[in-house]
Design a protein around this motif. Structure first.
Motif, mmCIF file in Angstrom:
data_model
loop_
_atom_site.group_PDB
_atom_site.id
_atom_site.type_symbol
_atom_site.label_atom_id
_atom_site.label_comp_id
_atom_site.label_asym_id
_atom_site.label_seq_id
_atom_site.Cartn_x
_atom_site.Cartn_y
_atom_site.Cartn_z
ATOM 1 N N LEU A 118 0.871 -1.179 0.000
ATOM 2 C CA LEU A 118 0.000 0.000 0.000
ATOM 3 C C LEU A 118 0.905 1.226 0.000
ATOM 4 O O LEU A 118 1.829 1.316 0.804
ATOM 5 C CB LEU A 118 -0.896 0.016 1.236
ATOM 6 C CG LEU A 118 -1.844 -1.170 1.416
ATOM 7 C CD1 LEU A 118 -2.657 -1.012 2.689
ATOM 8 C CD2 LEU A 118 -2.753 -1.320 0.217
ATOM 9 N N LYS A 119 0.632 2.158 -0.911
ATOM 10 C CA LYS A 119 1.443 3.373 -1.030
ATOM 11 C C LYS A 119 0.546 4.582 -0.843
ATOM 12 O O LYS A 119 -0.585 4.587 -1.293
ATOM 13 C CB LYS A 119 2.118 3.441 -2.396
ATOM 14 C CG LYS A 119 3.086 2.300 -2.642
ATOM 15 C CD LYS A 119 3.714 2.392 -4.010
ATOM 16 C CE LYS A 119 4.696 1.253 -4.212
ATOM 17 N NZ LYS A 119 5.405 1.362 -5.481
ATOM 18 N N LYS A 123 2.826 15.064 3.624
ATOM 19 C CA LYS A 123 2.898 14.839 2.170
ATOM 20 C C LYS A 123 4.149 14.063 1.750
ATOM 21 O O LYS A 123 4.585 14.143 0.610
ATOM 22 C CB LYS A 123 2.827 16.163 1.392
ATOM 23 C CG LYS A 123 1.605 16.987 1.701
ATOM 24 C CD LYS A 123 0.367 16.329 1.184
ATOM 25 C CE LYS A 123 -0.828 17.240 1.437
ATOM 26 N NZ LYS A 123 -2.083 16.620 1.290
ATOM 27 N N ARG A 124 4.733 13.304 2.682
ATOM 28 C CA ARG A 124 5.863 12.441 2.344
ATOM 29 C C ARG A 124 5.330 11.089 1.883
ATOM 30 O O ARG A 124 4.338 10.601 2.420
ATOM 31 C CB ARG A 124 6.780 12.237 3.555
ATOM 32 C CG ARG A 124 7.460 13.516 4.017
ATOM 33 C CD ARG A 124 8.306 13.241 5.218
ATOM 34 N NE ARG A 124 7.409 12.834 6.312
ATOM 35 C CZ ARG A 124 7.698 12.895 7.602
ATOM 36 N NH1 ARG A 124 8.870 13.320 7.993
ATOM 37 N NH2 ARG A 124 6.830 12.520 8.515
ATOM 38 N N LYS A 125 6.001 10.501 0.904
ATOM 39 C CA LYS A 125 5.588 9.191 0.409
ATOM 40 C C LYS A 125 5.850 8.134 1.473
ATOM 41 O O LYS A 125 6.914 8.112 2.088
ATOM 42 C CB LYS A 125 6.339 8.834 -0.867
ATOM 43 C CG LYS A 125 5.944 9.699 -2.048
ATOM 44 C CD LYS A 125 6.685 9.285 -3.298
ATOM 45 C CE LYS A 125 6.262 10.165 -4.452
ATOM 46 N NZ LYS A 125 6.945 9.800 -5.698
ATOM 47 N N VAL A 126 4.854 7.275 1.679
ATOM 48 C CA VAL A 126 4.982 6.166 2.615
ATOM 49 C C VAL A 126 4.443 4.904 1.953
ATOM 50 O O VAL A 126 3.618 4.969 1.045
ATOM 51 C CB VAL A 126 4.229 6.430 3.950
ATOM 52 C CG1 VAL A 126 4.838 7.583 4.714
ATOM 53 C CG2 VAL A 126 2.750 6.693 3.687
#
Length: 160
Positions: free
Chosen positions: A51-52, A58-61
């Motif tokens: 899951l992205k 607003k940082r990609k995880v």
């Protein structure tokens, strides 16, 4: 050559998958750490789900779950989260939700209209054409005594 446009996904199938994944609970921790993942089917997992998204800054995880084989009683699945050495058991129903192919995830809608959006229907068979339409404006619909779909009238072959 036309630019590639990804086909639409089935919103209900995706919603069911996300609901299952976000509600998934650990039934039990089987091992805090294991050097050999083979007995759990996690050396070569049956499923890998990632899951992205973005966090509040607003940082990609992302989070990845590896799903292995069923336990000996065939009631749970061995699983492991990426970055976590624990081997856990999760509900067996997860397998059914993950065991999908491209067709299961593709939107199979043929005609993408909501019934209330349709104002005219045209049917053609051989030399016969039939056309029906509904009141075109909201005031016409209200005058016709309808709340959402309006009054339908035969437009062709003869207009009444």
């Amino acid at each position: 050559m036309l630019p590639f446009s990804p086909p639409p996904a089935d919103a209900e199938a995706i919603g069911n998958l996300l609901s299952t994944l976000t509600r998934l609970d650990t039934e039990r921790v089987v091992a805090e750490k294991s050097q050999d993942l083979s007995p759990y089917g996690l050396k070569e997992p049956q499923f890998e789900v990632t899951l992205k998204g973005q966090d509040e800054k607003k940082r990609k995880v992302s989070q990845t779950l590896w799903v292995g084989q069923a336990n000996p009683t065939n009631s749970f699945l061995y699983s492991q989260m990426e970055g976590n050495p624990q081997i856990i058991l999760v509900d067996l129903s997860l397998r059914q939700e993950l065991d999908k192919d491209v067709y299961d995830m593709r939107d199979k809608t043929v005609m993408a209209f909501q019934p209330e959006e349709i104002q005219k229907v045209e049917l053609s068979l051989d030399k016969l054409s039939i056309s029906v339409g509904q009141a075109s404006s909201l005031s016409d619909r209200q005058d016709a005594g309808s709340t959402s779909t309006g009054r339908w009238s035969l437009l062709a072959p003869l207009q009444y």
